[in-house]
Scaffold this motif. Structure first.
Motif, PDB file in Angstrom:
ATOM      1  N   THR A 157      -6.084  -3.581  -6.617  1.00  0.00           N
ATOM      2  CA  THR A 157      -5.263  -2.496  -5.869  1.00  0.00           C
ATOM      3  C   THR A 157      -4.849  -3.327  -4.482  1.00  0.00           C
ATOM      4  OG1 THR A 157      -7.275  -2.032  -4.319  1.00  0.00           O
ATOM      5  CG2 THR A 157      -6.809  -0.854  -6.601  1.00  0.00           C
ATOM      6  N   PRO A 158      -4.184  -2.538  -3.929  1.00  0.00           N
ATOM      7  CA  PRO A 158      -3.781  -3.457  -2.585  1.00  0.00           C
ATOM      8  C   PRO A 158      -4.855  -3.440  -1.547  1.00  0.00           C
ATOM      9  CG  PRO A 158      -2.056  -1.426  -3.027  1.00  0.00           C
ATOM     10  CD  PRO A 158      -3.357  -1.363  -3.902  1.00  0.00           C
ATOM     11  N   LYS A 159      -5.868  -2.833  -1.717  1.00  0.00           N
ATOM     12  CA  LYS A 159      -6.954  -3.044  -0.922  1.00  0.00           C
ATOM     13  C   LYS A 159      -7.833  -4.370  -1.373  1.00  0.00           C
ATOM     14  CE  LYS A 159      -7.674   1.555   0.624  1.00  0.00           C
ATOM     15  NZ  LYS A 159      -6.518   1.979   0.557  1.00  0.00           N
ATOM     16  N   THR A 160      -7.944  -4.658  -2.846  1.00  0.00           N
ATOM     17  CA  THR A 160      -8.733  -5.515  -3.498  1.00  0.00           C
ATOM     18  C   THR A 160      -8.096  -6.931  -3.666  1.00  0.00           C
ATOM     19  OG1 THR A 160      -8.350  -4.867  -5.578  1.00  0.00           O
ATOM     20  CG2 THR A 160     -10.096  -3.860  -4.535  1.00  0.00           C
ATOM     21  N   TRP A 181       2.893   0.362  -8.688  1.00  0.00           N
ATOM     22  CA  TRP A 181       1.992  -0.639  -8.792  1.00  0.00           C
ATOM     23  C   TRP A 181       1.830  -1.196 -10.009  1.00  0.00           C
ATOM     24  CZ3 TRP A 181      -0.366  -3.589  -5.190  1.00  0.00           C
ATOM     25  CH2 TRP A 181      -1.473  -4.346  -5.589  1.00  0.00           C
ATOM     26  N   GLU A 182       1.778  -0.364 -11.038  1.00  0.00           N
ATOM     27  CA  GLU A 182       1.683  -0.787 -12.641  1.00  0.00           C
ATOM     28  C   GLU A 182       2.605  -1.669 -12.927  1.00  0.00           C
ATOM     29  OE1 GLU A 182      -1.224  -0.374 -14.376  1.00  0.00           O
ATOM     30  OE2 GLU A 182      -2.420   0.415 -12.958  1.00  0.00           O
ATOM     31  N   ASP A 225       0.676  -1.299  -0.041  1.00  0.00           N
ATOM     32  CA  ASP A 225       0.039   0.052   0.020  1.00  0.00           C
ATOM     33  C   ASP A 225       0.737   1.232  -0.091  1.00  0.00           C
ATOM     34  OD1 ASP A 225       0.802  -0.614   2.640  1.00  0.00           O
ATOM     35  OD2 ASP A 225      -1.094   0.109   3.611  1.00  0.00           O
ATOM     36  N   TYR A 246       2.122  -9.492  -7.983  1.00  0.00           N
ATOM     37  CA  TYR A 246       1.085  -8.888  -7.313  1.00  0.00           C
ATOM     38  C   TYR A 246       0.755 -10.209  -6.133  1.00  0.00           C
ATOM     39  CZ  TYR A 246       0.021  -5.165 -10.228  1.00  0.00           C
ATOM     40  OH  TYR A 246       0.349  -4.142 -11.407  1.00  0.00           O
ATOM     41  N   ASN A 296       3.187   3.790  -5.163  1.00  0.00           N
ATOM     42  CA  ASN A 296       2.470   4.768  -5.834  1.00  0.00           C
ATOM     43  C   ASN A 296       1.988   4.117  -7.189  1.00  0.00           C
ATOM     44  OD1 ASN A 296       4.398   4.825  -8.072  1.00  0.00           O
ATOM     45  ND2 ASN A 296       5.772   6.752  -6.974  1.00  0.00           N
ATOM     46  N   LYS A 297       1.224   4.836  -7.688  1.00  0.00           N
ATOM     47  CA  LYS A 297       0.274   4.384  -9.068  1.00  0.00           C
ATOM     48  C   LYS A 297       1.326   3.582 -10.157  1.00  0.00           C
ATOM     49  CE  LYS A 297      -3.625   4.860 -12.087  1.00  0.00           C
ATOM     50  NZ  LYS A 297      -4.076   3.531 -12.018  1.00  0.00           N
ATOM     51  N   VAL A 342     -10.517  -4.052 -10.968  1.00  0.00           N
ATOM     52  CA  VAL A 342      -9.474  -3.215 -10.802  1.00  0.00           C
ATOM     53  C   VAL A 342      -8.427  -3.844  -9.513  1.00  0.00           C
ATOM     54  CG1 VAL A 342      -8.531  -0.878 -10.132  1.00  0.00           C
ATOM     55  CG2 VAL A 342     -10.641  -1.108 -11.413  1.00  0.00           C
TER      56      VAL A 342
END
Length: 137
Positions: free
Chosen positions: A66-69, A9-10, A2, A83, A5-6, A64
């Motif tokens: 993300t660290p949250k999903t 992450w990408e 988390d 990931y 940054n974007k 999508v």
């Protein structure tokens, strides 16, 4: 994870295309299998989304990540997915583009779906079972 940054992450995406092929889940066992039936936006040559910035306009169900999903989507992520590996505290494979500096290394390692897919609009959903494949690892 988390703290990324974007762009960082990408950059974890190795470009294998495995997340963009349709999967089937056994309702009784929960086992998820991969098919060679690809999202209509997957470019079979590059294994990248052909319209990534606007993909939700064409494929509203595109997830999508993300660290949250990640925890709720982990069950269908490929075994070689960066990931997944990072989430599980494991190192990236030596063929990962972040290690090699070469986006083609994933294809040379034989872990992508390059040249293996058929577009989903060519296969009736009832026939996806006929297109089950083993994950390239």
């Amino acid at each position: 994870m988390d703290k990324l940054n974007k762009p960082e992450w990408e950059a974890l995406c190795d470009g294998c295309g495995k997340c963009c092929v349709n999967k089937l889940e056994d309702e009784d066992t929960g086992v998820v299998v991969m098919t060679r039936v690809a999202c209509r936006l997957l470019d079979d040559e590059s294994c990248l989304c052909s319209n990534y910035p606007n993909r939700h306009q064409f494929v509203p169900e595109c997830i999508v990540l993300t660290p949250k999903t990640i925890q709720e989507t982990m069950y269908w992520l490929p075994q070689t997915c960066a990931y997944r590996l990072i989430y599980e505290g494991r190192p990236l494979y030596d063929w990962h583009p972040l290690i090699t500096g070469d986006p083609e290394s994933v294809h040379r390692a034989g872990v992508s779906v390059k040249g293996m897919t058929v577009p989903e609009f060519e296969v009736d959903e009832d026939d996806w079972e006929d297109h089950v494949i083993e994950e390239p690892t």
